[in-house]
Design an enzyme around this catalytic site. Sequence first.
Site, PDB file in Angstrom:
ATOM      1  N   ASP B 248      -8.848  79.840  64.625  1.00 48.14           N
ATOM      2  CA  ASP B 248      -8.034  78.945  65.447  1.00 48.14           C
ATOM      3  C   ASP B 248      -8.940  77.993  66.224  1.00 48.14           C
ATOM      4  O   ASP B 248      -9.678  78.426  67.099  1.00 48.14           O
ATOM      5  CB  ASP B 248      -7.193  79.788  66.416  1.00 48.14           C
ATOM      6  CG  ASP B 248      -6.182  78.946  67.152  1.00 48.14           C
ATOM      7  OD1 ASP B 248      -6.172  77.716  66.960  1.00 48.14           O
ATOM      8  OD2 ASP B 248      -5.389  79.537  67.918  1.00 48.14           O
ATOM      9  N   HIS B 250      -7.642  75.694  68.023  1.00 49.20           N
ATOM     10  CA  HIS B 250      -6.839  75.532  69.237  1.00 49.20           C
ATOM     11  C   HIS B 250      -6.826  74.092  69.730  1.00 49.20           C
ATOM     12  O   HIS B 250      -6.724  73.835  70.931  1.00 49.20           O
ATOM     13  CB  HIS B 250      -7.363  76.469  70.335  1.00 49.20           C
ATOM     14  CG  HIS B 250      -6.273  77.099  71.139  1.00 49.20           C
ATOM     15  ND1 HIS B 250      -5.971  76.739  72.425  1.00 49.20           N
ATOM     16  CD2 HIS B 250      -5.387  78.047  70.827  1.00 49.20           C
ATOM     17  CE1 HIS B 250      -4.963  77.447  72.871  1.00 49.20           C
ATOM     18  NE2 HIS B 250      -4.576  78.247  71.918  1.00 49.20           N
ATOM     19  N   GLU B 274      -6.829  76.698  61.937  1.00 54.83           N
ATOM     20  CA  GLU B 274      -5.624  76.355  62.691  1.00 54.83           C
ATOM     21  C   GLU B 274      -5.901  75.268  63.725  1.00 54.83           C
ATOM     22  O   GLU B 274      -6.925  75.294  64.391  1.00 54.83           O
ATOM     23  CB  GLU B 274      -5.124  77.626  63.392  1.00 54.83           C
ATOM     24  CG  GLU B 274      -3.991  77.396  64.360  1.00 54.83           C
ATOM     25  CD  GLU B 274      -3.437  78.708  64.908  1.00 54.83           C
ATOM     26  OE1 GLU B 274      -3.641  79.763  64.265  1.00 54.83           O
ATOM     27  OE2 GLU B 274      -2.815  78.689  65.981  1.00 54.83           O
ATOM     28  N   GLU B 300       2.342  75.026  66.123  1.00 57.25           N
ATOM     29  CA  GLU B 300       2.915  75.891  67.159  1.00 57.25           C
ATOM     30  C   GLU B 300       3.494  75.089  68.318  1.00 57.25           C
ATOM     31  O   GLU B 300       4.278  75.607  69.094  1.00 57.25           O
ATOM     32  CB  GLU B 300       1.877  76.897  67.660  1.00 57.25           C
ATOM     33  CG  GLU B 300       0.735  76.288  68.442  1.00 57.25           C
ATOM     34  CD  GLU B 300      -0.350  77.320  68.764  1.00 57.25           C
ATOM     35  OE1 GLU B 300      -0.704  78.099  67.876  1.00 57.25           O
ATOM     36  OE2 GLU B 300      -0.832  77.330  69.896  1.00 57.25           O
ATOM     37  N   HIS B 350       3.981  81.270  64.673  1.00 50.56           N
ATOM     38  CA  HIS B 350       3.311  81.657  65.914  1.00 50.56           C
ATOM     39  C   HIS B 350       4.355  82.355  66.788  1.00 50.56           C
ATOM     40  O   HIS B 350       5.512  81.968  66.797  1.00 50.56           O
ATOM     41  CB  HIS B 350       2.819  80.373  66.572  1.00 50.56           C
ATOM     42  CG  HIS B 350       2.183  80.507  67.920  1.00 50.56           C
ATOM     43  ND1 HIS B 350       2.880  80.341  69.092  1.00 50.56           N
ATOM     44  CD2 HIS B 350       0.896  80.739  68.280  1.00 50.56           C
ATOM     45  CE1 HIS B 350       2.043  80.475  70.122  1.00 50.56           C
ATOM     46  NE2 HIS B 350       0.833  80.717  69.662  1.00 50.56           N
TER      47      HIS B 350
END
Lengths: 357, 446
Positions: B248, B250, B274, B300, B350
């Site tokens: 991730d 993020h 991700e 997400e 998610h």
Amino acid sequence: MNHAAIRRRARLWTTLAPQAAAAVKPAALDITNIRHFPVREPVSGNRYSLLKITTRSGLVGWGECKHDPNADFGPVQSGWVGKQANAYATVPPSTPFRAALDIAMLDILGKAANAPVYRVLGGPTRNKVRAYSSPWSQEFPVAVIDVPMPAWRNQGKAYQNKVVELANAVPTDRDFVLAGNGLLTPGDAASVARTAESKHPLWFDEPCPHSNIDAVKKVADETVVPLGFGDGIDDPGLFQGLLREGLIDIARPDIGIFGISGARRVAALAETYYVAVAPRHSGGPVGTAAAIHLAASIPNFFIQHVPLSMEEGDRAMRKEIVSPAIETNSGGFLELTKSPGLGITVNEAALEKYHAA
Amino acid sequence: MRRRNFLALGSAGMALAGTKKRPHVELDASCGCSFEPQAAAPENGPAGIQAFSNVQSGLKITGMKVFGVSLTPNSDRPYVFVKLETNQGLIGWGEGTLEGKAAAVIACINDFKDFLIGADPMQVEHIWQSMYVHSFYRAGPVMGSAISGIDQALWDIRGKALGMPVYQLLGGPFDTRGVRGYYHVDGATREQLIQIRQTAKEQGITCVKSGIPGYYEWIERRPKIDRAIQAIQLLRESLGPDIDIAVDFHAKTSPSVASIIVKEVEPLNLLFVEEPCPPENVQAMAKIARRSTTPIATGERLIASYGCRELIEMGVIDILQTDINHTGGITGLWKVAATANVSSISMAPHACEGPIGGLATIHVDAAMPNFVVQEICGQVKPNAADKVWEEWFGFPAMRMVDGRFPLAEKPGLGFELSEASLAKFPFGGTRPMARVFHDDGSVAEW
């Protein structure tokens, strides 16, 4: 843009322009005088233009732009005296000395507001300004590697290896910018970028000419080395084209062409593509001051080029014409100024000394 | 048997509602605020309901309660739970937790009170449309989370009324063993990762996810890029070739920086990378994807299938990760999955908030042809939240068995929850999410 759209927008402009012109003037900030100081560094011969704007209330603003041998100062003087010194957004993009007018007007606006320019513009967004200088400079922790001038087009492996050798010579605790200076073909630029990719250059500056955006695609599609463009660009539309196609990783509007607010608009454009900004700068210390304020006014600033000469005589001149010594390296960064406007004092007598006719 | 007989009562129920004064409805915001809608629902139920007077199920929403639940007093993500009550005693639970914006979602759910009291909870699609369309401004994360919470509660009631788990109403399950999930292994050392590898083998866990260290400017220096690459290499070296690894980013990285890191880790065969850049600009995400064969996942933070359309159409990504607590609940998540499936894009939803959204997402996952893996922000070893959840539900909610989250057996979302059990964790108010900054003081993403 099709013809209908161009006509529509032209029609809007004819209604908008008089409105802007009709704005009420706060008389104290009317421009009463504008002076032009063309200067030249004594050894390198690097030239730039400074403008000094004075208002009815006695405030003084300084600005800087690139030296343009074809630019006529006369119409600037006659066109802007009597206008509002604080209305920096009303300077049309095509105006000669546009960057200098913009910077000087922001200097005045800041002084009128008793605040540094970055505060007027909504900053500071950072407390120091990362900087680097020219290939010969060792003072900043970022090296610049000029790719060697290729002997002929479509260079082979030997040429690529030469670039890698130069990259390998940079200690791993130092970062480096690969500077193509727009000299390579897109094919050569892509090969060089691929070869140097694993060395993680900060970015590949002007890897090839940007006149044909589709040609730049070749470089961007074949490598992940960040690409920087901005040399000679005076139209934000060119940045938009590069951004839209995903061909630019570091937008480099020239502070001497765009001024603070023009570069800030390019930064806003780049921000929506998550693209960083490293303004180009080839002029003097007033331009550096402007760049510091820009850096502290935008979220996506990455690094500022400080075009220090390798010659001591030129460096002494820069320190002589502007105080405090804003171009001082402080651990790889420049410090923010704290006094109103640009936060600098320009030594007018010294400007006469370095006057370039 | 009451819940199975409600259809027969339909016309009688409607007649009652038409003549009898609507009972006073308690609205418990539990937030210390008094942001109540000032225009009370009309006597005969919400706007537009008369058009359905002949086709009402007889089930009516009579009450709505909203709970802010802080597991720790300073939690930046108090759970936001919605409880809908009906005239036949069936209740539905849903979750609209929005990290850092709890009070806003609580207020927004209350704003929808007039859409719900007196409505027929079986008309979930109709109610969803009304909440979304009649809000005029369409949904951002606050409204998306509010709609999500209400939607889940409606589905919970629907399942209970029809006597089957929600995944059956959605046409599932594809796999009776449950839905595949992964745990988080952020910040683990080499020794810890080797231990996790062993535990994962014993527990049948087939997938884990980790992040990358630090914060990134939009152009980055060599040491930071090298550190990120090394952190990802460490995962593969320590976990071995058999465990799927997701990483991730993020949205900490720009497309420029992400492209470099993703290219370097290509030989590691990651399951996906991700959010390699922030979510607003699809073209920018495309810049990363076009130069990599590593699958790219994102989504997400996206609301409803509208929010995902451009990503899907352009074929920019390989995996969508919309969150059942933000994207529009069961209805929203199912539609995103259906839309993505047309473009052969897979789903790895998610759900890193509370347990109701977690339990709800399993139902949708189980009915997706394009499901890959489910996120729940738990660790291989159960943590404090896992213990609380087990207390609340009487079973280890969102813990995997043999690498999968088991399917519910009971109707609706398949759990019971008492208000009393939530009362032990009173709402601590909104707390901001982490705010991080670069060395020069400028704003950083985490």
